[in-house]
Enzyme design. Structure first.
Site, mmCIF file in Angstrom:
data_model
loop_
_atom_site.group_PDB
_atom_site.id
_atom_site.type_symbol
_atom_site.label_atom_id
_atom_site.label_comp_id
_atom_site.label_asym_id
_atom_site.label_seq_id
_atom_site.Cartn_x
_atom_site.Cartn_y
_atom_site.Cartn_z
ATOM 1 N N ASP A 34 -14.100 -5.502 -2.781
ATOM 2 C CA ASP A 34 -15.203 -4.642 -2.354
ATOM 3 C C ASP A 34 -16.165 -4.279 -3.482
ATOM 4 O O ASP A 34 -17.265 -3.791 -3.223
ATOM 5 C CB ASP A 34 -14.657 -3.336 -1.745
ATOM 6 N N GLN A 74 -11.052 -14.057 3.190
ATOM 7 C CA GLN A 74 -11.914 -13.579 2.109
ATOM 8 C C GLN A 74 -11.116 -13.086 0.905
ATOM 9 O O GLN A 74 -11.641 -13.003 -0.203
ATOM 10 C CB GLN A 74 -12.827 -12.454 2.625
ATOM 11 N N ASN A 116 -9.333 1.512 -5.448
ATOM 12 C CA ASN A 116 -9.594 2.943 -5.476
ATOM 13 C C ASN A 116 -8.349 3.791 -5.300
ATOM 14 O O ASN A 116 -8.069 4.684 -6.102
ATOM 15 C CB ASN A 116 -10.630 3.281 -4.402
ATOM 16 N N ARG A 150 0.849 -1.185 0.000
ATOM 17 C CA ARG A 150 0.000 0.000 0.000
ATOM 18 C C ARG A 150 0.894 1.246 0.000
ATOM 19 O O ARG A 150 1.738 1.415 0.874
ATOM 20 C CB ARG A 150 -0.921 0.007 1.219
#
Length: 357
Positions: free
Chosen positions: A136, A283, A112, A74
């Site tokens: 998401d 997940q 995003n 990230r």
């Protein structure tokens, strides 16, 4: 010779490898003079020049592998213009490494935040094509993102398994599903798993209405209740707080997550035994489902087609069952939220599912 750079940024998910394979196989099958450079660990690789020249063999046997063989990290967009600890201009460094390798295009797979930086690089003059990656399903401009369906499958499986133990012991169970800002994953997994209550960020809940639903089920003879709760679910009281005050409340909370707070409040209101299960990063992990393998492969192939046509500055999107080109400036900084009045929400309510509103 056509040279392509490729990187995966942000949280990992299923089918990243499948998407990169789709790009590579289409390029290799279209031209013989192709070089593909993989930047390691997301934008960090592009910033610090950490890359390797990939071969045809690197893309063999990865269709079914989860994660990303290039690694990811990230790199917050809000600090991308700030020098690193050694004073390095990160944007200038990315541009320099792009030009050093004489790249014709940079293929970026991400969500995003990743798309904000991708659009910045486009504004800086680099040729960029992106692919919509996130469990998401919250990227604007596309009906679907790869990784989403696989995550729905995992979360649904968790809810399915909780059903048997909840029924056996007559308990109220909360399954906390990933999703800080949007509730697509929780909504779909909750409906697929037969959850009785679904709580998502877009629909602030009233704890009294949630408790009333549980009591209603109990009075009807149901021995258990299943709640699918997004990790970003928020109460009506908290929704009225400013972002600063809500963040402060979370920092000072005694609960590990919102689900544990909900469980505590429901136990006191209903007197039932309430348990919490958090599938967490399962997940995002594991083998991509068949849908994601096909979908990611198609996206990758479309990205390669755009590169060959020199159509840059776009995200490959999916609208009305067709692949589309979405300008990066239209995607960056926007979230695709669940509309509380959307037909899927209304249909869920007609099925008897409570959203706490």
């Amino acid at each position: 010779m056509i040279r392509i750079g490729m990187l995966t940024s942000g949280g990992d998910c299923q089918a990243l490898n499948a998407a990169m394979r789709g790009v590579a196989k289409t390029m290799y099958n279209s031209r013989e003079d192709v070089e593909i450079y993989g930047f390691l660990n997301g934008y960090q690789g592009l910033i610090y020049g950490r890359f390797r020249l990939l071969s045809y063999a690197d893309f063999s046997g990865i269709l079914t592998e989860g994660g990303t063989f290039l690694g990811s990290s990230r790199t917050p967009y809000k600090t991308i213009r700030e020098p690193d600890e050694n004073g390095l201009d990160k944007v200038a460094a990315m541009k320099q490494n792009y030009h050093k390798l004489q790249l014709d295009c940079l293929v970026i797979l991400g969500g995003n935040g990743t798309h904000k930086t991708a659009n910045l690089l486009r504004e800086e003059g680099l040729n960029v094509v992106t692919l919509p990656k996130t469990i998401d399903n919250d990227l604007w401009g596309t009906d679907m993102t790869f990784g989403f369906q696989s995550a729905v499958d995992v979360a649904t499986d968790a809810i399915d398994r909780i059903h048997t133990t909840a029924a056996s012991h007559g308990r109220v169970f909360i399954v906390e599903v990933m999703g800080h800002k949007v509730g697509w994953l929780t909504l779909n997994a909750g409906m697929a798993g037969g959850a009785d209550i679904i709580l998502i960020p877009e629909i602030p809940y009233d704890i009294d209405k949630v408790a009333a639903k549980i009591r209603e089920r109990h009075d009807r003879g149901s021995r258990f209740t299943i709640l699918a709760v997004a990790e970003g679910a928020i109460s009506r009281e908290d929704a009225k707080l400013s972002k600063k005050d809500y963040r402060k409340k979370q920092e000072n909370s005694k609960y590990p997550s919102v689900s544990y707070e909900i469980a505590d409040r429901l136990s006191k209101k209903c007197g039932f035994d309430v348990r919490v299960t958090v599938p967490g990063h399962t997940q995002r992990g594991g083998t991509p489902c068949p849908y994601d393998r096909v979908f990611a492969s198609r996206l990758g192939s479309e990205a390669a087609k755009m590169i060959l046509k020199r159509e840059f500055g776009y995200m490959v999107g999916y609208k009305n069952r067709e692949m589309v080109k979405v300008p990066l400036e239209d995607v960056a900084g926007k979230l695709k939220m669940v509309d509380p009045k959307a037909s899927i929400v209304e249909e869920a309510k007609m099925l008897g599912i409570c959203f706490g509103d």
